[in-house]
Design a protein around this motif. Structure first.
Motif, short mmCIF file in Angstrom:
data_model
loop_
_atom_site.label_atom_id
_atom_site.label_comp_id
_atom_site.label_asym_id
_atom_site.label_seq_id
_atom_site.Cartn_x
_atom_site.Cartn_y
_atom_site.Cartn_z
N SER A 11 0.85 -1.16 0.02
CA SER A 11 0.46 -0.02 -0.04
C SER A 11 0.73 1.18 0.03
CB SER A 11 -0.97 -0.01 1.40
OG SER A 11 -0.08 0.09 2.50
N SER A 12 2.01 1.31 0.57
CA SER A 12 2.97 2.35 0.71
C SER A 12 3.82 2.63 -0.56
CB SER A 12 3.80 2.32 1.99
OG SER A 12 4.47 1.34 1.91
N MET A 13 3.87 1.50 -1.57
CA MET A 13 4.85 1.71 -2.79
C MET A 13 4.21 2.74 -3.57
SD MET A 13 5.18 -2.36 -3.94
CE MET A 13 6.10 -1.90 -5.29
N HIS A 14 3.02 2.96 -3.73
CA HIS A 14 2.42 3.94 -4.54
C HIS A 14 2.93 5.40 -4.01
CE1 HIS A 14 -0.18 6.22 -7.21
NE2 HIS A 14 -0.64 7.01 -6.04
N GLU A 15 2.84 5.60 -2.88
CA GLU A 15 3.19 6.72 -2.10
C GLU A 15 4.64 7.25 -2.33
OE1 GLU A 15 2.19 6.10 1.85
OE2 GLU A 15 0.03 5.86 1.39
N ARG A 16 5.51 6.07 -2.19
CA ARG A 16 6.99 6.52 -2.35
C ARG A 16 7.33 6.65 -3.86
NH1 ARG A 16 7.27 2.61 1.55
NH2 ARG A 16 7.01 0.82 0.02
N GLN A 17 6.74 6.17 -4.69
CA GLN A 17 6.70 6.38 -6.17
C GLN A 17 6.32 7.76 -6.66
OE1 GLN A 17 4.97 3.65 -8.81
NE2 GLN A 17 6.37 3.70 -10.06
N ALA A 18 4.79 8.14 -6.12
CA ALA A 18 4.48 9.39 -6.38
C ALA A 18 5.54 10.53 -5.59
CB ALA A 18 3.15 9.65 -5.61
N ARG A 19 6.07 10.30 -4.42
CA ARG A 19 6.73 11.29 -3.78
C ARG A 19 8.21 11.54 -4.80
NH1 ARG A 19 7.97 8.86 1.16
NH2 ARG A 19 5.92 8.00 1.34
N GLN A 20 8.52 10.46 -5.15
CA GLN A 20 10.00 10.55 -5.79
C GLN A 20 9.69 11.17 -7.29
OE1 GLN A 20 11.38 6.77 -7.05
NE2 GLN A 20 13.61 7.63 -7.74
N ALA A 21 8.44 10.91 -7.86
CA ALA A 21 8.23 11.58 -9.23
C ALA A 21 7.80 13.12 -9.07
CB ALA A 21 6.68 10.86 -9.82
N ALA A 22 7.18 13.55 -7.90
CA ALA A 22 7.02 14.94 -7.49
C ALA A 22 8.25 15.50 -7.29
CB ALA A 22 6.24 15.01 -6.33
N ALA A 23 9.08 14.87 -6.65
CA ALA A 23 10.56 15.75 -6.48
C ALA A 23 11.29 15.71 -7.65
CB ALA A 23 11.38 14.72 -5.52
N ALA A 24 11.15 14.85 -8.66
CA ALA A 24 12.05 14.87 -9.79
C ALA A 24 11.36 15.82 -10.57
CB ALA A 24 11.88 13.65 -10.61
N ALA A 25 10.01 15.98 -10.66
CA ALA A 25 9.10 17.30 -11.54
C ALA A 25 9.58 18.62 -10.75
CB ALA A 25 7.81 16.93 -11.25
N ASP A 26 9.62 18.55 -9.40
CA ASP A 26 9.99 20.10 -8.92
C ASP A 26 11.44 20.49 -9.53
OD1 ASP A 26 7.55 20.16 -7.96
OD2 ASP A 26 8.42 19.39 -5.84
N LEU A 27 12.45 19.26 -9.40
CA LEU A 27 13.85 19.56 -9.66
C LEU A 27 13.86 20.01 -11.08
CD1 LEU A 27 17.03 19.57 -9.00
CD2 LEU A 27 16.79 17.12 -9.82
N TRP A 28 13.05 19.46 -12.06
CA TRP A 28 13.21 19.69 -13.49
C TRP A 28 12.47 21.03 -13.77
CZ3 TRP A 28 9.21 20.87 -17.06
CH2 TRP A 28 9.69 21.00 -18.45
N ARG A 29 11.62 21.61 -13.03
CA ARG A 29 11.04 22.74 -12.97
C ARG A 29 11.83 23.86 -12.47
NH1 ARG A 29 6.37 20.45 -10.65
NH2 ARG A 29 5.08 20.07 -12.04
N GLN A 54 15.44 23.54 -12.49
CA GLN A 54 16.19 23.84 -13.44
C GLN A 54 15.81 24.50 -14.77
OE1 GLN A 54 17.42 19.73 -14.20
NE2 GLN A 54 18.86 19.51 -12.42
N VAL A 55 14.55 24.36 -15.20
CA VAL A 55 14.14 25.21 -16.31
C VAL A 55 13.97 26.91 -15.91
CG1 VAL A 55 12.01 25.54 -17.79
CG2 VAL A 55 12.96 23.18 -17.49
N ARG A 56 13.35 26.86 -14.71
CA ARG A 56 13.30 28.14 -14.65
C ARG A 56 14.64 28.91 -14.34
NH1 ARG A 56 10.17 26.41 -9.83
NH2 ARG A 56 8.05 26.29 -10.91
N GLN A 57 15.69 28.18 -13.74
CA GLN A 57 17.15 28.77 -13.70
C GLN A 57 17.63 29.06 -15.00
OE1 GLN A 57 19.86 26.27 -11.92
NE2 GLN A 57 21.34 27.71 -11.49
N ALA A 58 17.54 28.29 -15.93
CA ALA A 58 18.03 28.28 -17.29
C ALA A 58 17.22 29.44 -17.99
CB ALA A 58 17.91 27.04 -18.25
N ALA A 59 15.93 29.66 -17.93
CA ALA A 59 15.20 30.63 -18.57
C ALA A 59 15.52 31.99 -17.95
CB ALA A 59 13.77 30.43 -18.47
#
Length: 129
Positions: free
Chosen positions: A69-87, A89-94
């Motif tokens: 039951s907690s596998m999905h939560e960990r996967q969602a947290r990791q995906a959200a952290a990766a998306a925040d990092l990408w955003r 980096q894009v803001r910094q580059a822009a």
């Protein structure tokens, strides 16, 4: 029997191949989740890994039942952290001006007398370096 129904044989081989690929996906997903879990100690990770390696079917099913039951939560947290990092980096580059824009800005400052020619050359070498 295989020679009596060749299409059935092909279907069964495809079904077994699909099940095998599905099993590998599930196995690697569970092992990755074991190592991704921050709430498991090192001994816990070693225990789950040993169980999965020694008795794969029992280990994977037990992990899914106990911690699935907690596998999905960990996967969602990791995906959200990766998306925040990408955003970020894009803001910094822009937000950062290009070297050509920076040199144009420095030339305008030099032309208007805000900075001297020596300061312009010094800043130009910093930008181009």
């Amino acid at each position: 029997m295989d020679s009596d129904y060749p299409l059935l044989s092909v279907f069964l081989y495809m079904l077994w191949f699909f099940c095998f690929v599905l099993w590998l996906f599930l196995l690697f997903t569970v092992v990755a989740d074991v190592f991704r879990s921050h709430d498991l100690s090192g001994w816990g990770k070693a225990g789950w890994t040993a169980l999965i390696v020694i008795l794969p079917l029992v280990g994977v099913l037990a992990y899914l039942i106990i911690r699935g039951s907690s596998m999905h939560e960990r996967q969602a947290r990791q995906a959200a952290a990766a998306a925040d990092l990408w955003r970020a980096q894009v803001r910094q580059a822009a937000g950062r001006p290009s070297p050509a824009d920076e040199l144009t800005r420095l030339a305008d400052l030099r032309d208007h007398g805000v900075i001297s020619a020596n300061e312009f050359e010094r800043e130009k070498t910093k930008i181009l370096a």
